[in-house]
Enzyme design. Structure first.
Site, mmCIF file in Angstrom:
data_model
loop_
_atom_site.group_PDB
_atom_site.id
_atom_site.type_symbol
_atom_site.label_atom_id
_atom_site.label_comp_id
_atom_site.label_asym_id
_atom_site.label_seq_id
_atom_site.Cartn_x
_atom_site.Cartn_y
_atom_site.Cartn_z
ATOM 1 N N ASP A 45 0.844 -1.202 0.000
ATOM 2 C CA ASP A 45 0.000 0.000 0.000
ATOM 3 C C ASP A 45 0.881 1.255 0.000
ATOM 4 O O ASP A 45 0.379 2.375 -0.098
ATOM 5 C CB ASP A 45 -1.011 -0.011 1.156
ATOM 6 C CG ASP A 45 -0.351 -0.009 2.523
ATOM 7 O OD1 ASP A 45 0.882 -0.141 2.619
ATOM 8 O OD2 ASP A 45 -1.098 0.117 3.527
ATOM 9 N N ASP A 84 -1.211 -6.070 -0.596
ATOM 10 C CA ASP A 84 -1.320 -5.437 0.721
ATOM 11 C C ASP A 84 -2.753 -4.931 0.921
ATOM 12 O O ASP A 84 -3.270 -4.186 0.072
ATOM 13 C CB ASP A 84 -0.352 -4.247 0.728
ATOM 14 C CG ASP A 84 0.262 -3.999 2.075
ATOM 15 O OD1 ASP A 84 -0.059 -4.733 3.030
ATOM 16 O OD2 ASP A 84 1.085 -3.067 2.167
ATOM 17 N N GLU A 116 -1.861 -5.460 8.430
ATOM 18 C CA GLU A 116 -1.108 -4.916 9.565
ATOM 19 C C GLU A 116 -1.809 -5.197 10.888
ATOM 20 O O GLU A 116 -3.039 -5.102 10.973
ATOM 21 C CB GLU A 116 -0.945 -3.398 9.388
ATOM 22 C CG GLU A 116 -0.150 -3.024 8.153
ATOM 23 C CD GLU A 116 0.036 -1.511 8.007
ATOM 24 O OE1 GLU A 116 -0.385 -0.754 8.910
ATOM 25 O OE2 GLU A 116 0.600 -1.099 6.982
ATOM 26 N N GLU A 183 8.708 -4.277 10.846
ATOM 27 C CA GLU A 183 9.144 -2.984 10.309
ATOM 28 C C GLU A 183 9.643 -2.071 11.427
ATOM 29 O O GLU A 183 8.922 -1.829 12.415
ATOM 30 C CB GLU A 183 7.987 -2.321 9.542
ATOM 31 C CG GLU A 183 8.377 -0.963 8.969
ATOM 32 C CD GLU A 183 7.452 -0.444 7.882
ATOM 33 O OE1 GLU A 183 6.541 -1.185 7.447
ATOM 34 O OE2 GLU A 183 7.649 0.716 7.469
#
Ligand code: KIV
Length: 267
Positions: A45, A84, A116, A183
């Site tokens: 994304d 994503d 996420e 991340e």
């Protein structure tokens, strides 16, 4: 000749061979990246920022992500293609999550999806996995939570944050994800999480102990002049290469050197 890469191939690389993931959002870049020796193409994304010029990933929509994914899969890459899930495509409800994840496989030809978060989206992850859609998790600095985090900040610092990160990683593994992106977390935290899991971790700003690495293609190729986070290594300077080529073209048009005989049709 590269053979098609599956989710099972990715699982099998844990502890054996580092996994290489790169983003792509269009067919031209995909053709180049897929000829290189990469395992996974992520239609991130981050397309919202890299392709659409947004300030964050929050503005890109499901339909736009389906479009980008289709542009990537249309050239039939051998690398595993992961789409994503954008903001609000899965946070809203479990049925939304399954329907939107399914769209990426049904309409756009992706082989897996990424989303996420940990515990707070665990029911969504379980339901998507139950629909036989492979899921990649994403923990640490999850850019869709940028406002909740108060900016792009390293996550998992301190004992409690590191414990929570590992707990979420284990929850995602139990829910059936085949891999997790970490991340912007301290290297030793990523090491601890990686060692605690049977599935591979793929790091971005998470140090050398992850089972693989991911970078945004435009970052590693040096196409983003102003943007260079600490975790990005530039393997080329395409900003200058492209600008130089376009400048030469402009000079040749103005001087009359282009088009020459070689580029003209005879009657
Ligand atoms: O959207 C994206 O490009 C990502 C990677 C940075 C992991 O999520």
């Amino acid at each position: 000749m590269k053979k098609p890469i599956t989710v099972l191939d990715i699982l099998g690389k844990k502890g054996k061979q580092p996994i290489v993931m790169v983003t792509s959002y269009d067919s031209t870049m995909t053709r180049i990246i897929d000829e290189a020796d990469v395992d996974i193409i992520l239609v991130g994304d981050s397309a919202g920022m890299v392709m659409a010029g947004l300030d964050s990933t929050l503005g890109i929509t499901m339909d736009q992500m389906v479009y980008h994914t289709l542009c990537v899969t249309r050239v039939k890459p051998k690398s595993l293609v992961i789409a994503d899930m954008p903001f609000l495509s899965y946070q809203t409800s479990v049925p939304d999550a399954v329907r939107n994840a399914g769209r990426f496989l049904q309409e756009a030809g992706a082989q897996a999806v990424k989303l996420e978060g940990g515990q707070r989206v665990i029911e969504q992850v379980k339901a998507i996995v139950r629909a036989d859609i492979p899921v990649m998790g994403h923990l640490g600095l999850t850019p869709q939570s940028i406002h909740a985090f108060g900016g792009f900040k390293v996550q998992g610092r301190g004992e409690e944050a590191a414990r929570l990160l590992k707990e979420n990683a284990l929850l995602l593994q139990d829910a059936g994800v085949f891999s997790i992106v970490l991340e912007c977390v301290p290297s030793l935290v990523a090491k601890d999480v990686t060692e605690a899991l049977d599935i591979p971790t793929i790091g971005i700003g998470a140090g050398p102990h992850c089972d693989g690495q991911v970078l945004v293609a435009q970052d590693l190729l040096g196409m983003m002049k102003e943007f260079k986070p600490k975790f990005v290594k530039r393997y080329a300077n395409l900003f200058e290469t492209i600008k130089g080529a376009v400048d030469t073209y402009a000079q040749e048009v103005r001087s009359g050197a282009f088009p020459d005989d070689e580029h003209c049709f005879k009657s």
